[in-house]
Design a protein around this motif. Sequence first.
Motif, PDB file in Angstrom:
ATOM      1  N   GLU A 106       0.826  -1.217   0.000  1.00  0.00           N
ATOM      2  CA  GLU A 106       0.000   0.000   0.000  1.00  0.00           C
ATOM      3  C   GLU A 106       0.856   1.260   0.000  1.00  0.00           C
ATOM      4  N   VAL A 157       1.707   3.381   2.328  1.00  0.00           N
ATOM      5  CA  VAL A 157       1.279   4.507   3.159  1.00  0.00           C
ATOM      6  C   VAL A 157       2.343   4.855   4.193  1.00  0.00           C
ATOM      7  N   HIS A 158       2.919   3.857   4.852  1.00  0.00           N
ATOM      8  CA  HIS A 158       3.973   4.145   5.828  1.00  0.00           C
ATOM      9  C   HIS A 158       5.142   4.877   5.167  1.00  0.00           C
ATOM     10  N   ALA A 213       5.022   6.790   2.419  1.00  0.00           N
ATOM     11  CA  ALA A 213       4.608   8.134   2.004  1.00  0.00           C
ATOM     12  C   ALA A 213       4.538   9.094   3.182  1.00  0.00           C
ATOM     13  N   GLU A 214       4.155   8.580   4.357  1.00  0.00           N
ATOM     14  CA  GLU A 214       4.008   9.427   5.547  1.00  0.00           C
ATOM     15  C   GLU A 214       5.229   9.397   6.459  1.00  0.00           C
ATOM     16  N   ALA A 271      -1.213   3.695  -4.735  1.00  0.00           N
ATOM     17  CA  ALA A 271      -1.386   4.960  -5.443  1.00  0.00           C
ATOM     18  C   ALA A 271      -1.286   4.817  -6.957  1.00  0.00           C
ATOM     19  N   HIS A 327      -4.340   0.567  -8.707  1.00  0.00           N
ATOM     20  CA  HIS A 327      -3.437   0.028  -7.671  1.00  0.00           C
ATOM     21  C   HIS A 327      -2.311  -0.810  -8.265  1.00  0.00           C
ATOM     22  N   ALA A 387      -4.442   1.009   5.015  1.00  0.00           N
ATOM     23  CA  ALA A 387      -5.353   1.458   3.959  1.00  0.00           C
ATOM     24  C   ALA A 387      -6.127   0.313   3.322  1.00  0.00           C
ATOM     25  N   GLU A 403      -9.176   1.313   1.381  1.00  0.00           N
ATOM     26  CA  GLU A 403      -8.994   2.149   0.199  1.00  0.00           C
ATOM     27  C   GLU A 403      -8.760   1.340  -1.074  1.00  0.00           C
TER      28      GLU A 403
END
Length: 244
Positions: A11, A13-14, A16-17, A54, A58, A78, A81
């Motif tokens: 995913e 997310v970790h 990206a953030e 993203a 996906h 996510a 999502e």
Amino acid sequence: MSGLRVTVWNEGVHEAENDPPVMAEIYPEGIHGALAEGIRSELPTAAVRTALLADPEHGLTEEVLADTDVLLWWGHLAHGEVDAAVVDRVQRHVLGGMGLLVLHSGHFSQIFQRLLGTTCSLGWRDGAEQELVWTVAPHHPIAQGVPNPLVIPEQETYSEFFDIPAPDELIFLSSFDGGEVFRSGVTFFRGHGRIFYFSPGDQRYPVYHQPEIREIIANGIRWTAQPDRPRTPPEVAKLDRHWR
């Protein structure tokens, strides 16, 4: 087994953030990058691609999945999502014979819950504790070459009750410093597809750099892969003659 086509999905997310900040040091190329690197080192003839949440669709288009023998799935924050149409597509390919490796918090992914039909809930605690991965099926191909027990110095604790159906095969059972136990390596057959769930591998710890973990993942890819099987899910077929 050579020439396998492997897609590593994360995913992202970790990454990206930058959460947690230490993750950028442990996985500078992201978890997907570390997984892909490990697969290439263990399976040098494999064609390995990565895909992220993203990406358009996906990164799991019909063309990509048709060109994938084994899909690895890492998710955490996510799950909701992921587009249902992509979940449908992945499910169809798994039922048709594509291998699926679900890793760590991917137990809560839509695709894993759908294929297993349960909540896939479990107990957890994050205390950087030692995990011992015990082999309970020493003759299984996924366990070949793996020390018993396999020692992971620091890892998130997972614990029973793990709400999954009775596995078709139990390969690994983990124990933790607090006395918890967890079915950390299990397989399932769904349709024509093979599924391997393997729990070690949190974003806070360098588990995917550990050689023994990479060996297990490579073994799991070899076992789940069925490159010569036509990608057709089971279906109703009319019989054209009587068998005596």
